[in-house]
Design a protein around this motif. Structure first.
Motif, short mmCIF file in Angstrom:
data_model
loop_
_atom_site.label_atom_id
_atom_site.label_comp_id
_atom_site.label_asym_id
_atom_site.label_seq_id
_atom_site.Cartn_x
_atom_site.Cartn_y
_atom_site.Cartn_z
N ASN A 402 17.20 -10.26 -0.56
CA ASN A 402 17.54 -9.04 0.17
C ASN A 402 18.70 -9.28 1.14
N GLY A 403 19.48 -8.23 1.37
CA GLY A 403 20.46 -8.31 2.44
C GLY A 403 19.77 -8.25 3.79
N LEU A 404 19.02 -7.17 4.03
CA LEU A 404 18.27 -6.98 5.28
C LEU A 404 16.86 -6.56 4.93
N ASP A 426 14.24 -7.49 -7.91
CA ASP A 426 13.21 -6.69 -7.27
C ASP A 426 13.29 -6.77 -5.75
N GLY A 427 14.48 -6.59 -5.25
CA GLY A 427 14.73 -6.50 -3.81
C GLY A 427 15.82 -5.48 -3.60
N TYR A 431 15.56 -3.44 2.68
CA TYR A 431 14.22 -3.43 2.10
C TYR A 431 13.18 -3.41 3.21
N THR A 432 12.09 -2.64 3.01
CA THR A 432 10.93 -2.70 3.89
C THR A 432 9.68 -2.47 3.06
N ASN A 433 8.58 -3.09 3.48
CA ASN A 433 7.34 -2.92 2.72
C ASN A 433 6.10 -2.95 3.61
N THR A 434 6.24 -2.55 4.86
CA THR A 434 5.15 -2.68 5.82
C THR A 434 4.45 -1.35 6.05
N GLY A 465 19.62 -0.37 -3.91
CA GLY A 465 20.43 -0.23 -2.71
C GLY A 465 19.55 -0.22 -1.48
N ILE A 466 18.70 0.79 -1.34
CA ILE A 466 17.70 0.88 -0.28
C ILE A 466 16.34 0.99 -0.96
#
Length: 670
Positions: A402-404, A426-427, A431-434, A465-466
């Motif tokens: 991931n970038g961020l 798969d990133g 990226y966020t997953n919380t 992308g996001i």
């Protein structure tokens, strides 16, 4: 006393000298501020020519060592100046308490290069071992090796890429036909790709012919066809530009690039763990250092608050450029982190600003060393966890994964993230997953979410992308530009209550990929999606949207294609725009545009990654906006915005001072 004297002077000023009185007011305020900031403060100096028995309080009485500074108890307002151009090997350990307005500052003086804290030591005493391989005695465990400040990798098998698992015996044991039946691989390091986003490091504890056994099961299990490589064996030292360190004999073996004699080169090895550590501290400023070649982290920040880390250059840490734990109310600004092998930044931090940093070349595959990428899913440019953070104006480019990656309710804005997921899938660039993470993601520019299936059983690149993933809630994604994604421009997976609006997506397999929604409905509205190609290496063609199980509403979007009408939406089956509207009742107030371009015409997206509005000039190009209106000779782009034009000679369009970048309509290939 200073305040009292100032007030007496002020009373003596006559009304006719009011302007002068105002000047004195300003002067008085400045004097009070300066006095409050520097009162009872001491300046200390550190140089290679100094002596630790000195007072440290003048240039002629400078201290010498990092140890002296590390063990000294500083007072609020103190400043420690390190001489520019000087180099220290080791770790600077800071445990200091300043106050508001009186921080303890660690900075530099003089002219020339930034003061340097080096995690490596020079290796000498080389003797010939065999052929082009030399050896030298090194008492401390070697983490990395550099020649003329360039990292060279541990000896590896195979020399390039991966070899593969052919069959699995149990959760830790497998067979690979690529292995030498007569070689004992016990004691080597195994780096394997066991899932899209994992690069797993394990120890080989048994070797029998072409069978290897690992110390513990890798995450996501061993599988047939998965790739791996091995490190940490002298027999792997088969080509220039590699090394091996024998911990039992304390010998470093090296085959130098170009087969040179290492006695004629500057060879250094990482033996110091961290460059600067900041622990149990508050109101501390660390600025202007060059920190390089640590076997762990460039800067480590733990259980501290009100810390400023700015204008530092951090290169080649084996783990993280900046590692932060249990920190808050900090400012991490204008630092450069390059070639970190685990991640540029990994921060667990609250109420902080992370801005204007440049993070690049994170976990380059050919440079991955004996610690792998530390975490199985490591290799992210910046991983920031916590609440109420502002992450802005950073440049993050060329990331392994991931970038961020953010967790927590933070603001992510005005970042330029380029070339993410170069070695994993798969990133995403962001990226966020919380669960319940929240977040406001706006006005970021994302270029090239690549994805790389090499080493795994996947057949295609898979990068977003996001990417809002896995139970995340309450996130707003707006006014972002996403260019060249091998999967989705914006992917929403197992989440709910997400607002996606006013984004521009140019050239992606899917404009939107929405799957397995949970929680409150989500909205996708007022976005512009521009498809570039009517072919794809996975789908029959690029698609505007793909839906699985979903709970959302598409509306008031604009979809543009430069080719004839095709089924460009997908649910259970592929749908045309009008079928999408009718069958799914989506995008009822949206626009669908089929561009009719002449053979001489093309399309291009322009974007501005600067903080200033920028003027562009056509320079002879004949350009139109997507609504068909002509573009004037001079037109403008606001900061962190983009614009898609069509027309002739678009290559001639230029912007001021290099702030404008442009991408043609060609499919991005890694």
């Amino acid at each position: 006393m200073l305040t009292y004297c100032y007030m007496r002077i002020l009373k003596m000023v006559k009304p006719e000298n009011l302007l002068k009185k105002r000047e004195i007011v300003i002067l008085g305020i400045l004097l009070i501020v300066v006095f409050n900031f520097t009162g009872n403060a001491t300046n200390y100096y550190v140089s290679n020519e100094g002596n630790d028995s000195n007072s440290g309080m003048s240039l002629s009485q400078s201290w010498h060592s990092l140890e002296k500074v590390s063990n000294f108890k500083f007072q609020p307002g103190d400043t420690v100046f390190f001489k520019k151009g000087d180099v220290w090997n080791g770790t600077l350990k800071l445990n200091a308490i300043g106050t508001s307005g009186k921080p303890v500052v660690f900075s530099s003086y003089g002219t020339g290069k930034s003061p340097e804290i080096n995690g490596s030591e020079t290796i000498t005493g080389w003797t010939s071992y065999t052929g082009n391989i030399y050896k030298a005695s090194v008492d401390n465990r070697v983490g990395q090796v550099f020649i003329n400040d360039l990292r060279i990798r541990p000896a590896r098998f195979p020399d390039e890429g991966y070899v593969f698992v052919d069959s699995v015996i149990n959760e830790t044991t497998f067979i690979s036909a690529a292995l030498n039946r007569n070689m004992d691989y016990t004691g080597t390091k195994w780096y394997g790709r066991t899932i899209y986003w994992h690069g797993v490091l394990r120890d080989v504890i048994a070797s029998d012919s072409q069978i290897l056994s690992l110390d513990t099961p890798p995450e996501r299990d061993l599988g047939r066809g998965e790739g791996f490589f091995l490190m940490n064996n002298l027999d792997f030292l088969t080509q220039p530009g590699e090394w091996f360190y024998d911990e039992d004999t304390k010998l470093l073996y090296l085959w130098a690039p170009d087969s040179d004699n290492p006695s004629d080169l500057l060879v250094t090895a990482s033996v110091h763990s961290n460059g600067i550590t900041i622990g149990n501290s508050s109101h501390v400023v660390v600025e202007g250092f060059k920190i390089r070649e640590q076997s762990e982290n460039g800067i480590t920040l733990e259980e501290s608050s009100q810390i400023v880390i700015r204008n530092n250059f951090i290169s080649h840490p084996e783990r993280y450029g900046i590692l932060g734990k249990k920190a808050g109310n900090c400012s991490i600004t204008a630092n450069t982190v390059t070639r970190a092998n685990a991640g540029g930044m990994s921060l667990t931090i609250d109420n902080s600003v992370i801005s204007e940093n440049h993070i690049q070349e994170t976990a380059v595959f050919k440079e991955i060393g004996l610690k792998g990428t530390t975490a199985s899913n490591g290799g992210t440019g910046a991983e920031i966890s916590g609440k109420n953070n502002v992450i802005e104006y950073n440049v993050i480019e060329n990331s392994n994964y991931n970038g961020l990656f953010y967790r927590g309710a933070s603001v992510i804005r005005y970042n330029f993230i380029k070339n993410s997921c170069l070695y994993k899938d798969d990133g995403g660039a962001i990226y966020t997953n919380t669960s319940g993470s929240g977040g406001y993601i706006h006005n970021n520019i994302i270029l090239n979410s690549v994805g790389n299936p090499e080493g795994y059983i996947a057949k295609r690149g898979l990068a977003e992308g996001i990417y809002i993933d896995r139970t995340a809630q309450n996130v707003t994604v707006e006014h972002n530009t996403i260019i060249n994604a091998t999967d989705a421009g914006i992917k929403l997976h197992e989440i709910g209550n997400i607002t996606v609006k006013s984004n521009t997506i140019y050239n992606a397999r899917y404009g939107f990929f929405c799957h397995r929604f949970k929680g409150e409905p989500s909205v996708i509205a007022h976005n512009l999606v521009f498809l570039v190609s009517d072919t794809d290496d996975y789908e029959p063609r690029q698609l505007f949207a793909r839906l699985g199980t979903y709970n959302l509403m598409f509306n008031q979007n604009k979809y543009v294609i430069p080719f004839k009408s095709l089924p460009v939406f997908r649910e259970d089956k592929y749908l045309t725009f009008f079928e999408w509207q009718k069958l799914l009742e989506q995008d009822m107030n949206s626009d669908y545009v089929e561009l009719e371009l002449e053979a001489s015409e093309s399309h291009k997206i322009f974007f501005n990654t600067s903080k200033l509005k920028v003027a562009l000039k056509l320079n002879g190009a004949a350009a139109k906006y997507l609504d068909g209106k002509p573009v004037p000779e001079t037109f403008y782009l606001q900061p962190f915005t983009s614009l898609i034009l069509t027309g002739e000679k678009l290559y001639a369009v230029t912007g001021e001072k290099g702030n404008i970048e442009a991408v043609t309509g060609l499919r991005f290939m890694p």
